[in-house]
Design a protein around this motif. Structure first.
Motif, PDB file in Angstrom:
ATOM      1  N   HIS A  79      35.354 117.302  59.326  1.00  0.00           N
ATOM      2  CA  HIS A  79      36.266 116.561  60.295  1.00  0.00           C
ATOM      3  C   HIS A  79      37.393 115.902  59.271  1.00  0.00           C
ATOM      4  CE1 HIS A  79      33.420 117.522  63.227  1.00  0.00           C
ATOM      5  NE2 HIS A  79      34.178 116.813  63.980  1.00  0.00           N
ATOM      6  N   VAL A 106      39.952 110.676  64.487  1.00  0.00           N
ATOM      7  CA  VAL A 106      38.789 111.595  64.165  1.00  0.00           C
ATOM      8  C   VAL A 106      38.905 112.647  64.682  1.00  0.00           C
ATOM      9  CG1 VAL A 106      36.162 111.762  64.468  1.00  0.00           C
ATOM     10  CG2 VAL A 106      37.165 109.748  63.778  1.00  0.00           C
ATOM     11  N   VAL A 155      31.243 105.493  56.457  1.00  0.00           N
ATOM     12  CA  VAL A 155      31.177 106.411  57.710  1.00  0.00           C
ATOM     13  C   VAL A 155      29.598 106.950  57.595  1.00  0.00           C
ATOM     14  CG1 VAL A 155      32.113 108.706  58.594  1.00  0.00           C
ATOM     15  CG2 VAL A 155      33.465 107.037  57.581  1.00  0.00           C
ATOM     16  N   VAL A 160      39.275 112.159  59.166  1.00  0.00           N
ATOM     17  CA  VAL A 160      39.202 110.704  59.550  1.00  0.00           C
ATOM     18  C   VAL A 160      40.563 110.041  59.130  1.00  0.00           C
ATOM     19  CG1 VAL A 160      37.753 108.850  59.688  1.00  0.00           C
ATOM     20  CG2 VAL A 160      36.722 110.962  59.579  1.00  0.00           C
TER      21      VAL A 160
END
Length: 836
Positions: free
Chosen positions: A103, A176, A128, A105
């Motif tokens: 992903h 995100v 995170v 972020v």
């Protein structure tokens, strides 16, 4: 007319990009938050949802408040930057993850003052899923922090934790979203070090984007990128802008045949490039294009992704080039035709993993390959990305899983609640690694601790900026030879130079002006002031301090101190009354030096250089030996100066250091120039040119003379090989040099200028032969020196105590001043005591 053409070209590229934007990537997870607001806003045609909206449920715990900028925002200011969420205690956001995998972020920060909070003074950490990705955040400008990470749980939790009793954190917007599956792949990255291996499991690393560069092109905004990224031009980072030439095309790249997709990099990146400017008369036929990117000082591992697309060739298999990173040959003989499956204009990329070094730079170079045809010498680069590997502090301190013969151990310390436990774990890891390194007996230079380089240059408005040394931690921890003891306040230097009065200027160079000054303790010094506000000399500034603060030798210029206050870069040296050797040889009208003086100056300089090469485990290679960098004190004692381009030598198991070419024309080792492989023999070549400069009293390069005489080294070698060197010596020396002394001196210089480094003597051998030339000048038939150990008394001109001395070898004289070695073929020769 040219400006109009560039404008039209830019518009055409923008239009092409917009035409293809409809095929943008659609992520499975796609969270865009407008923090501290209940309203939805648009940014780059993307809708950011208010995190305070009823039912949003993103803020899961902690104490936080919403704040709004009461002042009129700047023109065209994106609306997400007019509100923020402020965290007064550890607070978190939670996101439900639909698709496990990589992903992106992103955190948006744009400080303002509202409701009693000055957001520019915030101090906090961000983690995170329990991994701390950002520590001691101090955000005082509009920036975007981007991280690429693998999410392997169904929930992503982001925690903002204020630091200190009065600390707080904030954020203006958060993104995100799922990354394409091929954005970061596990295999194929090259681990760049002395030996290039493969780096595996890359997708498991957390990557923080530091640079995203559109080489040869213009600024690209998220409108031009399917992953909504910013790309900035490369000109600011070019080491030598004149070495590069922009290339561009209006043809859309062929994504079908290469390894890259539009999500790897947009069309505009692959439609522009920098190629070698072969029409530039100021550089030679073979050279590198080099980019320098400031990063955290030594210890941090980085992913360097380079983008290529052959938009310069007219047919296949014409372009071959080499890639160098931090001086290592990272990829030899790149053939884009093969990588792009025999299609031109096909985007490809290559990933490299490399440690940052003590220079505080990541240096990327491309240059011609040995396979390059003489008629088609070229190299290109279309784009570059540099990402810091957040959870890997040092590739050599923490062994990674690579395709290597070495046994690797993966060590990972997860953040836990007990800070003392973390410190204990780190201490244990450090001890184990230190023992492991000691067991291997692998000698390495000390690296500085990992540190933050400040906020990423992915700025929404304005150009990027980088902090200087004064905004970072010190060059090294203070100690017996620490740097803190060398600091001199700027106010003292300002007073010592009468506010840098032009009347006190005694020299100038690429770094800046040199002033004569007297410090408060009556020490006479030379103050070298870097050009204020420029980053050009920062690596040289750091290197000079690093080298000179650790060494002391009677034939090396001493560093008195330095200053790096108020964005200044100032170096303070002992004052050398007579100035550079060059001005005593030609061009200044000073009285000519005698042959004995010249020999003694060459001998002293060789001693200083010999200490550099042999006085350390790896040695130090100067890289810029020339007559202007040999200074003379009031008694004409020579000292080697200017260590800004110096490099540590190869390790014991290496033959050379692969690095971009640095040096001065006329003195540059041709083998180093061709192969970018640096050894101490490169200094020997440069010193050979200095020897001829001393003998002939003319510049290393003189464009005002006949063509065959322009290059002193080549011209003098022609006369030396003819045995007629006396025809070109300084007229002031005619009739004052004994033939045997001249013969020995010429032989020494000739061997220094051998085409290949393996055929050149060491600087220690050169030193012995210069001493012999002095003997021949001052005495009749020589006597033998006593064998090593027979006498404790050193001859007058012998190497100073503490210098690693060449071993003494016995020679036979044929009566002409030429000597042959009867015990080995080594170039060094035995001297006697006559004339010393």
């Amino acid at each position: 007319m040219e400006a109009k053409h560039n404008t039209l070209h830019f518009l055409s590229l923008t239009l092409i990009s917009l035409l293809h934007f409809s095929a943008s990537f659609t992520p499975s997870d796609n969270y865009l938050l407008n923090c501290g607001s209940s309203s939805n806003v648009s940014l780059f045609n993307r809708v950011f949802v208010g995190d305070s909206a009823s039912g949003s449920g993103f803020v899961s715990r902690g104490r936080s408040i919403s704040v709004t900028n009461n002042k009129t925002p700047p023109p065209n200011s994106p609306s997400p930057y007019n509100t923020a969420r402020v965290f007064t205690s550890a607070s978190s956001y939670s996101f439900s993850i639909k698709k496990i995998g990589t992903h992106l972020v992103r955190f948006h920060f744009s400080p303002f003052s509202a409701q009693g909070f000055d957001l520019g003074a915030a101090n906090f950490t961000i983690s995170v899923n329990l991994l701390v990705i950002l520590t001691h955040a101090h955000v005082n400008e509009t920036v975007i922090r981007e991280y690429i990470m693998k999410i392997d749980t169904n929930v992503l939790e982001i925690v903002f934790s204020p630091l200190g009793n009065s600390g707080f954190g904030y954020v203006n917007a958060i993104e995100v979203f799922t990354a394409p599956g091929d954005l970061i792949v596990d295999n194929g990255a090259k681990l760049v070090s002395a030996n290039v291996d493969e780096y595996r499991n890359l997708s498991s690393q957390v990557l923080e984007t530091i640079y995203r560069i559109n080489v040869g092109g213009s600024n690209l905004t998220p409108f031009n990128d399917t992953l909504w990224r910013f790309w900035v031009p490369d000109v600011e980072y070019l080491a030598l802008e004149s070495a590069a030439k922009r290339a561009s095309t209006t043809d859309v790249p062929n994504y079908q045949s290469g390894c890259a997709s539009r999500e790897i990099a947009p069309e505009n990146v692959y439609m522009t490039a920098q190629e070698m400017n072969n029409n530039n008369s100021t550089v030679g036929e073979r050279f590198n294009i080099t980019w320098k990117f400031p990063v955290a000082l030594g210890g941090a591992a980085h992913l360097v992704r380079l983008h290529f697309c052959d938009i310069v060739s007219k047919s296949l298999n014409l372009l071959y080039f080499d890639v160098y990173i931090n001086g290592y040959a990272a990829y030899r003989d790149v053939d884009l035709s093969v990588m792009a499956t025999n299609e031109l204009a096909t985007p490809v990329y290559i990933d490299f993993v490399v440690d940052s070094d003590d220079s505080g730079l990541i240096e990327v170079s491309v240059g011609p390959s040995d396979l390059s045809s003489p008629m088609r010498i070229n190299a290109i680069l279309n784009g570059a990305e540099i990402m810091r590997m957040v959870n890997v502090s040092n590739l050599h301190a923490q062994n990674v899983s690579t395709v290597s013969k070495k046994k690797n151990i993966w060590i990972w310390v997860a953040p836990v609640a007990g800070g003392g436990f973390v410190v204990l774990c780190l201490a244990m890891v450090s001890v184990l690694l230190a023992l492991k390194r000691k067991k291997k007996k692998k000698k390495k230079l000390k690296t500085r601790p990992s540190e933050s380089v400040g906020w990423t240059p992915l700025r929404v408005y304005g150009g990027s900026s980088h902090s200087r040394m004064s905004e970072r931690t010190a060059l090294a921890s203070p100690g017996a030879n620490g740097y803190y003891c060398l600091r001199i306040p700027f106010a003292e230097l300002q007073a010592a130079t009468s506010n840098f009065d032009k009347k006190l200027i005694v020299g100038s160079g690429g770094f800046g002006m040199v002033y004569k000054a007297v410090l408060r303790d009556n020490t006479k010094v030379a103050v070298k002031r870097g050009v204020p506000g420029s980053r050009q000399g920062l690596p040289e500034f750091q290197t000079e301090i690093t080298v000179l603060s650790q060494i002391r030798h009677q034939h090396l210029v001493s560093l008195v101190g330095y200053c790096e206050e108020q964005s200044e870069m100032i170096l303070v040296y002992e004052y050398m009354e007579k100035g550079p050797l060059k001005k005593h040889l030609y061009g200044s009208g000073l009285p000519p030096l005698s042959w004995k003086q010249r020999l003694e100056i060459c001998i002293g300089s060789a001693r200083g250089l010999h200490y550099l090469h042999t006085g350390f485990a790896q040695g130090i290679i100067h890289r810029d030996i020339k007559s202007t960098n040999i200074l003379l004190d009031n008694n004409y004692v020579p000292k080697v100066a200017d260590f800004g381009l110096s490099r540590s030598g190869p390790c014991l198991d290496e033959t050379h250091v692969s690095t971009g070419v640095k040096g001065s024309f006329g003195y540059l080792d041709p083998e180093y120039f061709r192969r970018q492989q640096l050894t101490d023999k490169s200094d020997v070549y440069s010193f050979g040119v200095v020897l001829f400069e001393v003998l002939c009293a003319r510049p290393a390069v003189d464009p005002l003379v006949e063509r065959e005489q322009v290059n002193l080294g080549e011209w003098a070698m022609q006369w030396q090989k003819k045995g007629m060197l006396e025809k070109i010596i300084d007229p002031h020396l005619v009739g004052h040099i004994k033939p045997k002394s001249l013969k020995k001196f010429g032989e020494t210089a000739e061997k220094c200028l051998a085409e290949y480094g393996a055929d050149r003597p060491t600087i220690g051998d050169v030193l012995w032969n210069l001493e012999y030339a002095l003997q021949l000048q001052e005495s009749g038939p020589r006597q033998e020196l006593p064998e090593a150990g027979e006498s404790n008394e050193l001859p007058t001109n012998s190497i100073a105590p503490g210098d690693p001395s060449p071993s003494i070898r016995r020679l036979e004289d044929d009566g002409t001043g030429s000597s042959e070695i009867n015990t080995s073929q080594v170039f060094s020769q035995l001297m006697n005591n006559d004339g010393r």
